[in-house]
Structures are given as structure tokens and as C-alpha cells.
Design a protein around this motif. Structure first.
Motif, PDB file in Angstrom:
ATOM      1  N   THR A  81       0.975  -1.335   0.079  1.00  0.00           N
ATOM      2  CA  THR A  81       0.225  -0.356   0.000  1.00  0.00           C
ATOM      3  C   THR A  81       0.437   1.634   0.388  1.00  0.00           C
ATOM      4  O   THR A  81       2.075   1.216   0.227  1.00  0.00           O
ATOM      5  CB  THR A  81      -0.580   0.495   1.383  1.00  0.00           C
ATOM      6  OG1 THR A  81       0.390  -0.031   2.050  1.00  0.00           O
ATOM      7  CG2 THR A  81      -1.398  -1.310   1.359  1.00  0.00           C
ATOM      8  N   ASP A  82       0.663   2.512  -0.356  1.00  0.00           N
ATOM      9  CA  ASP A  82       1.402   3.760   0.110  1.00  0.00           C
ATOM     10  C   ASP A  82       1.379   3.741   1.357  1.00  0.00           C
ATOM     11  O   ASP A  82       2.980   4.227   1.498  1.00  0.00           O
ATOM     12  CB  ASP A  82       0.429   4.976  -1.164  1.00  0.00           C
ATOM     13  CG  ASP A  82      -0.294   4.607  -1.764  1.00  0.00           C
ATOM     14  OD1 ASP A  82       0.574   4.264  -2.469  1.00  0.00           O
ATOM     15  OD2 ASP A  82      -0.991   5.257  -2.648  1.00  0.00           O
ATOM     16  N   GLU A  83       0.731   3.638   2.097  1.00  0.00           N
ATOM     17  CA  GLU A  83       1.217   3.749   3.722  1.00  0.00           C
ATOM     18  C   GLU A  83       2.551   2.728   3.951  1.00  0.00           C
ATOM     19  O   GLU A  83       3.546   3.275   4.765  1.00  0.00           O
ATOM     20  CB  GLU A  83       0.031   3.079   4.845  1.00  0.00           C
ATOM     21  CG  GLU A  83      -0.961   4.099   4.311  1.00  0.00           C
ATOM     22  CD  GLU A  83      -2.157   3.535   3.531  1.00  0.00           C
ATOM     23  OE1 GLU A  83      -1.759   2.600   2.977  1.00  0.00           O
ATOM     24  OE2 GLU A  83      -3.196   4.399   3.482  1.00  0.00           O
ATOM     25  N   GLY A  84       2.314   1.625   3.281  1.00  0.00           N
ATOM     26  CA  GLY A  84       3.703   0.538   3.457  1.00  0.00           C
ATOM     27  C   GLY A  84       4.549   1.192   2.539  1.00  0.00           C
ATOM     28  O   GLY A  84       6.187   0.954   3.465  1.00  0.00           O
ATOM     29  N   TYR A  85       4.408   1.983   1.155  1.00  0.00           N
ATOM     30  CA  TYR A  85       5.955   1.870   1.312  1.00  0.00           C
ATOM     31  C   TYR A  85       6.468   3.614   1.929  1.00  0.00           C
ATOM     32  O   TYR A  85       7.403   3.637   1.853  1.00  0.00           O
ATOM     33  CB  TYR A  85       5.327   2.450  -0.545  1.00  0.00           C
ATOM     34  CG  TYR A  85       6.077   3.319  -1.532  1.00  0.00           C
ATOM     35  CD1 TYR A  85       7.525   2.031  -2.000  1.00  0.00           C
ATOM     36  CD2 TYR A  85       6.614   4.548  -1.373  1.00  0.00           C
ATOM     37  CE1 TYR A  85       8.250   2.370  -3.155  1.00  0.00           C
ATOM     38  CE2 TYR A  85       7.461   4.893  -2.746  1.00  0.00           C
ATOM     39  CZ  TYR A  85       8.611   3.469  -3.434  1.00  0.00           C
ATOM     40  OH  TYR A  85       9.486   4.051  -4.144  1.00  0.00           O
ATOM     41  N   ALA A  86       5.358   4.368   2.634  1.00  0.00           N
ATOM     42  CA  ALA A  86       6.162   5.276   2.883  1.00  0.00           C
ATOM     43  C   ALA A  86       6.694   4.838   4.073  1.00  0.00           C
ATOM     44  O   ALA A  86       7.664   5.340   4.318  1.00  0.00           O
ATOM     45  CB  ALA A  86       4.642   6.323   3.430  1.00  0.00           C
ATOM     46  N   MET A  87       6.148   3.928   4.899  1.00  0.00           N
ATOM     47  CA  MET A  87       6.810   3.752   5.980  1.00  0.00           C
ATOM     48  C   MET A  87       8.441   3.087   5.192  1.00  0.00           C
ATOM     49  O   MET A  87       8.972   2.779   6.158  1.00  0.00           O
ATOM     50  CB  MET A  87       6.164   2.195   6.513  1.00  0.00           C
ATOM     51  CG  MET A  87       6.952   1.343   7.769  1.00  0.00           C
ATOM     52  SD  MET A  87       8.003   2.469   9.288  1.00  0.00           S
ATOM     53  CE  MET A  87       5.825   2.375  10.172  1.00  0.00           C
ATOM     54  N   LEU A  88       8.181   2.181   4.524  1.00  0.00           N
ATOM     55  CA  LEU A  88       9.810   1.099   4.020  1.00  0.00           C
ATOM     56  C   LEU A  88      10.602   2.362   3.260  1.00  0.00           C
ATOM     57  O   LEU A  88      11.587   2.405   3.753  1.00  0.00           O
ATOM     58  CB  LEU A  88       9.269   0.527   2.467  1.00  0.00           C
ATOM     59  CG  LEU A  88      10.459   0.223   1.679  1.00  0.00           C
ATOM     60  CD1 LEU A  88      11.597  -0.787   2.679  1.00  0.00           C
ATOM     61  CD2 LEU A  88      10.226  -0.889   0.910  1.00  0.00           C
ATOM     62  N   SER A  89      10.242   3.237   2.978  1.00  0.00           N
ATOM     63  CA  SER A  89      10.343   4.813   2.830  1.00  0.00           C
ATOM     64  C   SER A  89      11.542   5.802   4.341  1.00  0.00           C
ATOM     65  O   SER A  89      12.789   6.243   4.199  1.00  0.00           O
ATOM     66  CB  SER A  89       9.790   6.009   2.086  1.00  0.00           C
ATOM     67  OG  SER A  89       9.711   5.637   0.049  1.00  0.00           O
TER      68      SER A  89
END
Length: 170
Positions: free
Chosen positions: A112-120
Motif C-alpha cells: 500500500t501507499d502507507e507501506g511504501y511510506a513506512m519503507l521509505s
């Protein structure tokens, strides 16, 4: 203690002193490395290293999604362990499952976008932890040798064929 290198009468092929030393150093280093990375990611991102690896894997996939069976294979874990991890990541809103359009029995894991943001947010600290724990300690030649050695070992542990006993096939 002296370790036998030959197997008289079909007995075990014991490790030599040097092999025993290398084996113990490998176990020591890999255990400490996994603990180091787990602690860093738990502290900075609230997730274990295995979950971070799943997010990375999905972030590099087309459309940030992958079949669950392929994700298990890439992560080198059982499908059961993957299902548990994905459930935890779903609760955080970092991954969602979708039905696979080409196979009604299969599912895709989607970052998800939230997961991608956490990864970033997590990646810089994680990369620094890896660099500090491993690459800053090795010469360029040692890095190359270690990579070659690990590839030989991994290739030997991943036999071809459908009857292979590999985690993602269980």
C-alpha cells in the motif's frame, strides 16, 4: 578434539579443526547480524527484519504486487509463515491482499501507499545498520569473495525440481 575428514566404514565425515572454526564463526556472525538488524528495525520501524524484507520485495515488483507463492519463494519462507506475516502487515495497513485475476485460487500481496511510506522512512536507517555491521568492516575483495561464496552455498541448497524440500514449497 580431532575431527575426522574421512568416513571409515560409512561413519560421519567430521569437520576438520579449521572447518569447525569457520562453521562456528559463520553461525556466530549470522546470529548476531540477524539480531542486530531485527533490533534496529524494531526500534526504528516497529517491525522485524523479515517483514521489512517483504516490504522491500513488494516495492521492487511491478505495480508493487506479487503472487503470495512468489513472495514466499523470494523471501525463502514457508507459505504459512508468509501468511502470518502478511496478516500482521495488513493490520498495520502496509500490505493488502487481492484476488489473483488469472487464478481464482491465488492471491496477490500488494504494498500500500502507507507501506511504501513506512519503507521509505525505514530504509536509510536499515541501510546504515547493514553498512556498519558488514560492509564497513570488509575490503572490496572480501565483499566480492563473500558474495561469490554465499552464491555457491545458496545455489547448492536450492535444487531444481518439484520434489525439492524448500520452505516455499511447504
Amino acid at each position: 578434539m580431532k575431527y575426522m575428514t574421512t568416513a571409515p566404514h560409512g561413519g560421519p565425515r567430521w569437520l576438520t579443526d579449521e572447518e569447525q572454526s569457520v562453521w562456528r564463526a559463520y553461525l556466530h556472525a549470522t546470529t548476531l547480524m540477524e539480531d542486530h538488524l531485527d533490533r534496529q528495525l524494531q526500534r526504528d520501524a516497529g517491525m522485524p527484519h523479515i517483514y521489512y524484507g517483504l516490504l522491500v520485495n513488494l516495492s521492487q515488483a511491478p505495480r508493487r504486487q506479487k503472487r503470495m507463492t512468489e513472495l514466499a519463494k523470494d523471501a525463502k519462507i514457508t507459505r504459512s509463515r508468509l501468511s502470518h506475516a502478511v496478516s500482521r502487515l495488513e493490520k498495520n495497513g502496509w500490505i493488502r491482499r487481492e484476488e489473483c485475476p488469472s487464478d481464482k485460487r491465488g492471491q496477490n500481496a500488494v504494498l500500500t501507499d502507507e507501506g511504501y511510506a513506512m519503507l521509505s522512512r525505514s530504509a536509510p536507517g536499515h541501510v546504515e545498520a547493514v553498512r556498519q555491521a558488514m560492509f564497513d568492516r570488509l575490503s572490496p575483495q572480501q565483499v566480492q569473495s563473500l558474495g561469490e561464496i554465499m552464491q555457491v552455498i545458496a545455489n547448492g541448497l536450492q535444487p531444481e525440481g518439484t520434489d525439492a524440500d524448500l520452505p516455499w514449497l511447504r
